[in-house]
Design a protein around this motif. Sequence first.
Motif, short mmCIF file in Angstrom:
data_model
loop_
_atom_site.label_atom_id
_atom_site.label_comp_id
_atom_site.label_asym_id
_atom_site.label_seq_id
_atom_site.Cartn_x
_atom_site.Cartn_y
_atom_site.Cartn_z
N GLY A 40 0.66 -1.41 0.75
CA GLY A 40 -0.23 -0.49 -0.05
C GLY A 40 0.89 1.16 0.42
N TYR A 41 2.01 1.28 0.27
CA TYR A 41 2.59 2.38 0.62
C TYR A 41 3.42 3.01 -0.28
N SER A 42 3.20 1.45 -1.42
CA SER A 42 4.01 0.96 -2.45
C SER A 42 2.81 2.42 -3.80
N VAL A 43 1.65 2.08 -3.28
CA VAL A 43 0.96 2.25 -4.34
C VAL A 43 0.86 3.88 -3.99
N SER A 44 0.86 4.33 -2.73
CA SER A 44 0.44 6.10 -2.17
C SER A 44 2.03 6.36 -2.76
N GLN A 45 2.66 6.23 -3.46
CA GLN A 45 4.03 6.78 -4.20
C GLN A 45 4.06 6.44 -5.60
N GLY A 46 3.10 6.06 -5.99
CA GLY A 46 3.50 6.03 -7.73
C GLY A 46 4.07 5.14 -8.13
N GLY A 147 -12.31 -13.27 2.63
CA GLY A 147 -12.30 -13.22 3.59
C GLY A 147 -10.57 -12.45 2.89
N THR A 148 -10.08 -12.88 2.23
CA THR A 148 -8.58 -12.94 1.83
C THR A 148 -8.79 -11.97 1.30
N VAL A 149 -9.89 -11.29 0.43
CA VAL A 149 -9.63 -9.89 -0.44
C VAL A 149 -10.18 -8.48 0.67
N ALA A 150 -11.01 -9.06 1.93
CA ALA A 150 -11.07 -8.20 2.35
C ALA A 150 -9.98 -7.81 3.36
N TRP A 151 -9.48 -8.85 4.02
CA TRP A 151 -8.11 -8.65 4.95
C TRP A 151 -7.18 -7.29 3.73
N THR A 152 -6.55 -8.05 2.62
CA THR A 152 -5.20 -7.75 1.93
C THR A 152 -5.89 -6.46 1.39
N ALA A 153 -7.51 -5.75 1.69
CA ALA A 153 -7.70 -4.86 0.72
C ALA A 153 -7.04 -3.54 1.54
N LEU A 154 -8.12 -4.33 3.38
CA LEU A 154 -7.73 -3.55 4.50
C LEU A 154 -6.48 -3.81 4.41
N LEU A 155 -5.24 -3.90 4.46
CA LEU A 155 -3.82 -3.44 5.18
C LEU A 155 -3.62 -3.19 4.13
N THR A 156 -3.78 -3.17 2.41
CA THR A 156 -3.08 -2.51 1.36
C THR A 156 -4.13 -0.75 1.85
N SER A 157 -5.18 -0.87 1.68
CA SER A 157 -5.51 0.65 2.18
C SER A 157 -4.71 1.26 3.51
N ILE A 158 -4.32 0.87 4.87
CA ILE A 158 -3.68 1.48 6.00
C ILE A 158 -2.73 1.15 5.33
N GLY A 159 -2.06 0.72 4.09
CA GLY A 159 -0.20 1.30 4.24
C GLY A 159 -0.71 2.57 3.17
#
Length: 206
Positions: A40-46, A147-159
Amino acid sequence: MEQWIKTILEDFGAFGVGALMLIENVFPPIPSELVMPWAGYSVSQGNASFIVVVIAGSLGSFAGAWAWYWLARRIGKERLATWVDDHGAWLTISRDDINRVDRWFENWGAAAVLGCRMIPGLRTLISVPAGFANMAPAKFSIYTAIGTVAWTALLTSIGLWLGKNYSDLAGPLSWVSSGVIALMFAIWVYRLVRQHRGQRQQPSHH
């Protein structure tokens, strides 16, 4: 471990995300609580796409969950119980424990798969009773995927939300996963000691 995960993600992108999440499900000490927020951090950096990162992480995690499910179905509960009768002492597991988990899973089933896929430390383990119970592959796949998509999306959103501050908060985010693993180890040690004491206190028969 943080630096190693960061290097993998920088070098291999979405493929690295999927590979790490696959490994995380087979070898839980590599925590998703570090992998996906870094992505998610990588996403935030483009440097990556949110959708691509979530899909890659979910596919890797799903594959790992299915590997444990398939293995449990292949082995079967009775074969495991027979092995536990002979070798389960050091694992502090008995046939009664296996039957107890099996009854618990019968009561909760799909809800257990869905919920546990979002709990550190149990994300991988829940695939095992699902396999032993011969849960329908399609049903297991659907609830595992949700459950998997929800968890990965949540953690990616946090980053993504933390952005540049993520590098300072990566450690605290991983405490939950490390804490659960440490707690599971402590419970194992406690059960082992209690079991050993119980054996010593049993009267000998002559």
